[in-house]
Write a protein that holds these residues in place. Structure first.
Motif, short mmCIF file in Angstrom:
data_model
loop_
_atom_site.label_atom_id
_atom_site.label_comp_id
_atom_site.label_asym_id
_atom_site.label_seq_id
_atom_site.Cartn_x
_atom_site.Cartn_y
_atom_site.Cartn_z
N ALA A 97 0.83 -1.21 0.00
CA ALA A 97 0.00 0.00 0.00
C ALA A 97 0.86 1.26 0.00
O ALA A 97 0.34 2.36 -0.22
N ARG A 98 2.16 1.11 0.23
CA ARG A 98 3.05 2.28 0.14
C ARG A 98 3.06 2.89 -1.25
O ARG A 98 3.51 4.02 -1.43
N ILE A 99 2.57 2.15 -2.24
CA ILE A 99 2.45 2.69 -3.59
C ILE A 99 1.59 3.97 -3.55
O ILE A 99 1.76 4.87 -4.35
N GLU A 100 0.68 4.03 -2.58
CA GLU A 100 -0.09 5.26 -2.35
C GLU A 100 0.52 6.10 -1.24
O GLU A 100 0.61 7.32 -1.36
N GLY A 101 0.94 5.46 -0.16
CA GLY A 101 1.34 6.19 1.05
C GLY A 101 2.62 6.98 0.88
O GLY A 101 2.81 8.01 1.51
N SER A 102 3.50 6.50 0.01
CA SER A 102 4.75 7.24 -0.21
C SER A 102 4.88 7.57 -1.69
O SER A 102 5.04 6.69 -2.54
N LYS A 103 4.81 8.85 -1.98
CA LYS A 103 4.96 9.30 -3.37
C LYS A 103 6.36 8.94 -3.88
O LYS A 103 6.54 8.64 -5.05
N ALA A 104 7.36 9.00 -2.98
CA ALA A 104 8.73 8.70 -3.39
C ALA A 104 8.86 7.22 -3.75
O ALA A 104 9.49 6.87 -4.76
N PHE A 105 8.24 6.34 -2.97
CA PHE A 105 8.25 4.91 -3.27
C PHE A 105 7.56 4.65 -4.61
O PHE A 105 8.06 3.90 -5.45
N ALA A 106 6.41 5.30 -4.82
CA ALA A 106 5.68 5.12 -6.08
C ALA A 106 6.56 5.52 -7.26
O ALA A 106 6.62 4.82 -8.28
N LYS A 107 7.27 6.63 -7.12
CA LYS A 107 8.14 7.10 -8.21
C LYS A 107 9.24 6.09 -8.49
O LYS A 107 9.59 5.83 -9.65
N GLU A 108 9.78 5.52 -7.42
CA GLU A 108 10.88 4.57 -7.58
C GLU A 108 10.39 3.30 -8.28
O GLU A 108 11.06 2.78 -9.18
N VAL A 109 9.21 2.83 -7.89
CA VAL A 109 8.63 1.63 -8.54
C VAL A 109 8.37 1.92 -10.01
O VAL A 109 8.69 1.11 -10.89
N MET A 110 7.82 3.09 -10.29
CA MET A 110 7.51 3.44 -11.69
C MET A 110 8.78 3.50 -12.52
O MET A 110 8.82 3.05 -13.66
N LYS A 111 9.82 4.06 -11.92
CA LYS A 111 11.09 4.16 -12.64
C LYS A 111 11.62 2.76 -12.96
O LYS A 111 11.99 2.47 -14.11
N ALA A 112 11.61 1.88 -11.96
CA ALA A 112 12.12 0.52 -12.16
C ALA A 112 11.28 -0.24 -13.18
O ALA A 112 11.80 -1.08 -13.93
N ALA A 113 9.97 0.04 -13.21
CA ALA A 113 9.06 -0.69 -14.10
C ALA A 113 8.94 -0.03 -15.47
O ALA A 113 8.26 -0.56 -16.35
N GLY A 114 9.57 1.12 -15.65
CA GLY A 114 9.48 1.82 -16.93
C GLY A 114 8.11 2.42 -17.19
O GLY A 114 7.68 2.55 -18.33
N VAL A 115 7.42 2.79 -16.13
CA VAL A 115 6.07 3.35 -16.26
C VAL A 115 6.16 4.86 -16.47
O VAL A 115 6.87 5.55 -15.73
N MET A 236 -3.20 -0.72 -19.32
CA MET A 236 -2.93 -2.04 -18.75
C MET A 236 -1.53 -2.51 -19.15
O MET A 236 -0.79 -3.06 -18.34
N ARG A 237 -1.18 -2.27 -20.40
CA ARG A 237 0.09 -2.75 -20.95
C ARG A 237 1.28 -1.93 -20.47
O ARG A 237 2.35 -2.48 -20.15
N THR A 238 1.11 -0.61 -20.38
CA THR A 238 2.27 0.24 -20.10
C THR A 238 2.37 0.68 -18.64
O THR A 238 3.43 1.12 -18.20
N VAL A 239 1.26 0.58 -17.90
CA VAL A 239 1.25 1.08 -16.53
C VAL A 239 0.93 -0.02 -15.52
O VAL A 239 1.74 -0.32 -14.63
N VAL A 240 -0.24 -0.63 -15.65
CA VAL A 240 -0.72 -1.51 -14.59
C VAL A 240 0.09 -2.80 -14.52
O VAL A 240 0.64 -3.14 -13.46
N GLN A 241 0.20 -3.52 -15.64
CA GLN A 241 0.89 -4.81 -15.56
C GLN A 241 2.37 -4.65 -15.18
O GLN A 241 2.86 -5.38 -14.31
N PRO A 242 3.08 -3.67 -15.75
CA PRO A 242 4.47 -3.49 -15.31
C PRO A 242 4.59 -3.17 -13.82
O PRO A 242 5.54 -3.61 -13.16
N THR A 243 3.64 -2.43 -13.28
CA THR A 243 3.68 -2.08 -11.84
C THR A 243 3.42 -3.33 -10.99
O THR A 243 4.12 -3.58 -10.00
N VAL A 244 2.40 -4.10 -11.38
CA VAL A 244 2.09 -5.34 -10.66
C VAL A 244 3.31 -6.29 -10.72
O VAL A 244 3.68 -6.90 -9.71
#
Ligand code: AMP
Ligand code: GLY
Length: 409
Positions: A97-115, A236-244
């Protein structure tokens, strides 16, 4: 299926309503719920943020599924506790749930996933903040890194105001401004796969004419007749599945709804934010249009085995919701005002009322929070649905209430 819904807002009333309509649901409970959910479910006065109390209640009710509404309940570790107790839960663990709680964590996940998302700096001091503000220029976007229920964001042309907000927060994310219409897309996830719901749009300013302070959301509609037809599959292809996939790789399997707040910019789709929960009030319109029974979908997420090729079935036509908020919302909502006219509103064909910040005192319904009611209007098209929602909303009287959403486009 025996289902327990956690939370007490309009979103939870919409979830309860949709679950109540699902013939597979044999028993429906809410904790704590509100006077609206009491019409379709049994309310239980426990603190939904208390993992021990929730596990005890879910066990006592022999719940087959617990559906978590608010992010604060997820952050309190209720999903973790339920899963540890062997109870199926729709809603991620605290760490995911930190994907919501921490904007910095969300940014890091997106960067790693290429979102695709807005370029950003994480800043912890005034000099860092000033440099970041000047890097992007106005309009300035400053986000509190903590959980702020969508309310910790300042978007302004005023550099001093941007700086003041940053100084008031411990850690902020400063981003480039994303220009373009916003879309909320909810994807139902089982940790491995994801299935999209219908996109919706919400309106966050408090007053009519898209004016006034930012709020959690004052109105919403779906479908989006103007959205590109391939938008959902692209997201789904560029955002959701890569994040999951990225969360799973980090051993943080994401079970629940991944809410992608998107901007459709001239350069393409960009993620504005992720939330770990259903959006409020978008859920009220999205679930109104959902023809596929909801409980089976949420249960499949909770236990795993979601078919990624599955697409829900939707009712034809449109839904619009108008939030009726308390006098003084969002800063200082007045509690205890009397609400009348709900029966009259519900008699408007194609309209119904969901409750949010309300409570009963004897047989009087009183305001008990910022967003008080959601009036949902439906119809063959958006204009009709909107007119229906406003016609029904006009029947409702709250002493002093004057804030109505702006859903004109
Ligand atoms: P958030 O809590 O991140 O969703 O931000 C709340 C609202 O602020 C969003 O719904 C947008 O309207 C606005 N916002 C956030 N980030 C940006 C951005 N980078 N560019 C433009 N608007 C933004
Ligand atoms: N409606 C926006 C949100 O739920 O954050």
């Amino acid at each position: 299926m025996r289902v327990l819904v956690l939370g007490s807002g309009g979103r939870e009333h919409a979830l309860a309503r949709a679950l109540h309509r699902d013939p597979a649901v044999t028993a429906l409970h809410c904790a704590p719920g509100n006077p609206g959910t009491a019409e379709v479910a049994v309310n239980h006065q426990i603190d939904p943020h208390d993992p021990t109390a929730v596990v005890e209640l879910a066990g006592r009710l022999s719940a087959d599924l617990v559906v978590v509404g608010p992010e604060a309940v997820l952050v309190a570790g209720v999903g973790d506790a339920l899963r540890e107790a062997g109870i199926a839960c729709f809603g991620p663990d605290r760490a995911a749930a930190r994907i919501e709680g921490s904007k910095a964590f969300a940014k890091e996940v997106m960067k790693a996933a290429g979102v695709p998302t807005a370029a950003a700096f994480v800043c912890e001091s005034a000099p860092e903040t000033q440099a970041a503000l000047d890097e992007y220029g106005p309009p300035y976007v400053v986000k509190d890194d903590g959980l702020a229920a969508g309310k910790g964001v300042v978007v302004t042309d005023d550099r001093d105001a941007a700086l003041a907000h940053a100084v008031a927060c411990e850690r902020v994310v400063i981003e480039e401004y994303l220009d373009g219409p916003e879309v909320s897309l909810f994807a139902l996830c089982d940790g491995v796969n994801a299935v999209p719901l219908m996109p919706a749009q919400d309106f966050k300013r408090a007053y009519d004419g898209d004016a006034g302070p930012n709020t959690g959301g004052m109105g919403a509609y779906t479908p989006l007749p103007w959205a590109p037809p391939d938008l959902v599959e692209e997201v789904m292809r560029t955002v959701v599945q890569p994040t999951v996939d990225e969360l799973r790789r980090r051993d943080l399997p994401y079970v629940g709804v991944l809410y992608a707040g998107l901007a459709l910019t001239a350069k393409g789709v960009r993620v504005i934010e992720f939330n770990a929960r259903f959006g409020d009030p978008e859920t009220q319109v999205v679930l109104d249009r959902l023809a596929t029974p909801l409980a089976g979908l949420l249960h499949a997420c909770a236990i795993g085995g979601l078919d990624p090729a599955f697409r829900p079935v939707w009712h034809e036509g449109a839904a619009v919701t108008v939030v009726i908020a308390a006098e003084g919302y969002p800063e200082n909502p007045v509690k205890g005002d009397e609400i009348t006219g709900l029966d009259e509103a519900a008699q408007v064909p194609g309209a119904y009322v969901l409750q949010a910040g309300t409570r009963l005192e004897g047989d009087r319904l009183l305001t008990n929070g910022g967003r008080v009611l959601n009036v949902v209007g439906t119809g063959p098209d958006q204009a009709t649905a909107r007119a229906t929602a406003y016609e029904a909303a006009a029947k409702i009287k709250i002493r002093g209430a004057h804030h109505r959403s702006d859903i004109a486009r």
